[in-house]
Scaffold this active site. Structure first.
Site, PDB file in Angstrom:
ATOM      1  CE  LYS A 105      -4.846   0.349   0.265  1.00  0.00           C
ATOM      2  NZ  LYS A 105      -5.514  -0.593  -0.306  1.00  0.00           N
TER       3      LYS A 105
HETATM    4  N1  GLU Z   1      -7.233  -0.384  -3.603  1.00  0.00           N
HETATM    5  C1  GLU Z   1      -8.029  -1.996  -4.000  1.00  0.00           C
HETATM    6  C2  GLU Z   1      -8.276  -2.067  -2.969  1.00  0.00           C
HETATM    7  O1  GLU Z   1      -8.191  -2.180  -1.117  1.00  0.00           O
HETATM    8  C3  GLU Z   1      -7.191  -2.790  -4.858  1.00  0.00           C
HETATM    9  C4  GLU Z   1      -5.790  -2.589  -5.202  1.00  0.00           C
HETATM   10  C5  GLU Z   1      -5.432  -3.240  -6.266  1.00  0.00           C
HETATM   11  O2  GLU Z   1      -5.810  -3.353  -7.003  1.00  0.00           O
HETATM   12  O3  GLU Z   1      -4.008  -3.437  -6.489  1.00  0.00           O
HETATM   13  O4  GLU Z   1      -8.207  -3.644  -2.330  1.00  0.00           O
END
Ligand code: GLU
Length: 412
Positions: A105
């Site tokens: 993240k």
């Molecule tokens: N931000 C989204 C999540 O929390 C998608 C992450 C992604 O597609 O890598 O799952």
């Protein structure tokens, strides 16, 4: 949002899963430690020529099962602890859905609403260049999250590509279609939330036709979930944004048309509710689809929904969770309920690698297959181990990462 609590919650959930799985202290050490953390300063020249410094992060929590994967969040409250917590959740989410990824993240502590489009672009590009050494299609693949969208992904992809000297579409997912994005990615998280809702209704013996839903949040997740749920025959009775909630609208489409034209939810015929009143509505399904810690010991007591489907990441505190369990509410946990986004991100990454693009039917069918499989594995695990769905989902995700660790062994 109490950022410390997302971190504490994530660690507590992991500790529980480690204990329930009978894993060792060595496993706990391995699983509870983020592998790579990068904190960067992101300077931004504002349109008025003033220079401001922002804090940016990228946390690669795990790369055991593949390159790390996860979104980039632009939000004033983001800090390192919360980023670690969200990267940890991505790790279990990817393992639960059997995607060949670890978890990551990233984010910048910034209020994007205060930035012009050009400022947002400069900030995104500078952040990308700061984290450039550790991202890449084989290393770590960012995607949109709260406060970012396909425009940010286009700028990230371009910044990375300009530095590489050639186009590298696979460095991010959630891109515009013309740059190698996937059909169905924009609505994927909401579509997955709707699939989870339909399955949870089946488990509880409630017919989708006419079942009622309240959705906290009207962004990328909440809006698309509402659209998909209406198509399935459910009735969305209330939604909210940061300014509060409304009820009494005729359809999601009508509300959306008003929202995009006027930037508020006060469409003709609607009535205002507070955020808390929305959470406490007498509905079949409640979908928190905004930020962390929506459901806490303060708000959980008054919840009357039979089912909660977590569209947001970490929307329920441990105390809130315990109250929901005591009340017999079925909670479909975030790492299952909102996994549709990263599942279609995976499809996008595969398509970019192969330079071969799928039609929307193929995307939808494969998304549904993966979600249904994860759903039934969680349902079976919860039954066979007499644990909550959240515990079952974490046990499945954590056990797969632990198993991969064991098989790879410790170097040197
Ligand atoms: N931000 C989204 C999540 O929390 C998608 C992450 C992604 O597609 O890598 O799952």
């Amino acid at each position: 949002m109490t950022t410390e609590s997302a971190f504490t919650t994530a660690r507590a959930q992991l500790r529980k899963a480690v204990d329930q799985l009978g894993l060792s202290e060595n496993d706990w050490q391995t699983l509870s430690t983020p592998r790579r953390i990068l904190e960067v300063a992101v300077p931004l020249r504002r349109d008025n020529d003033k220079v401001e410094m922002y804090k940016g992060y990228r946390v690669q929590y795990s790369t055991t099962r593949g390159p790390s994967k996860g979104g980039v969040r632009f939000h004033p409250d983001i800090d390192l602890e919360e980023t670690v917590a969200l990267a940890m959740l991505m790790t279990w989410k990817c393992a639960l859905t059997n995607l060949p990824f670890g978890g990551a993240k990233g984010g910048i502590a910034v209020d994007v609403a205060q930035l012009s489009e050009r400022e947002n672009e400069r900030l995104t590009r500078r952040y990308t260049s700061e984290i450039l050494p550790i991202i890449g299609p084989e290393r770590d693949i960012p995607a949109p999250d709260v406060g970012t969208d396909e425009r940010n992904m286009a700028w990230m992809m371009d910044t990375y590509s300009v530095n590489a000297g050639f186009s590298v579409p696979g460095v991010v997912t959630g891109k515009p279609i013309v740059l190698g994005g996937s059909l169905g990615r924009t609505s994927a998280t909401g579509d997955g939330v709707a699939i989870s809702t339909r399955e949870a209704l089946r488990v509880r013996g409630i017919k989708p036709q006419g079942a009622t839903v309240a959705i906290q949040g009207f962004g990328k997740v909440g809006y698309w979930a509402a659209v998909a749920l209406e198509e399935m025959g459910l009735k969305v009775v209330a939604v909210s944004d940061v300014k509060g909630a409304v009820t009494g609208f005729k359809s999601i489409k009508e509300l959306w048309d008003h929202f995009t034209a006027h930037h508020n939810l006060d469409a003709p015929g609607t009535d205002r509710l507070t955020n808390e009143e929305l959470l406490h509505l007498e509905v079949d399904v409640l979908i928190p689809a905004a930020l962390a810690d929506a459901i806490t010991e303060k708000t959980a007591h008054g919840i009357k929904a039979k089912i909660i489907v977590e569209g947001a990441n970490a929307p329920t505190s441990p105390e809130g969770d315990a109250i929901l369990n005591d009340k017999g509410i079925l909670v479909v946990p975030d790492i299952l309920a909102n996994s549709g986004g990263v599942i279609v991100s995976y499809f996008e990454w595969v398509q970019d690698k192969q330079n071969y693009f799928w039609d929307s039917h193929e995307v939808k069918t494969n998304l549904t297959d993966i979600m249904m499989k994860a759903f039934s594995e969680v349902e079976d695990m919860a039954k066979s181990q007499s644990v909550t769905w959240r515990e079952a989902a974490h046990m499945l995700g954590v056990s797969r990462v632990a198993q991969a660790h064991k098989l790879r062994g410790l170097y040197p």
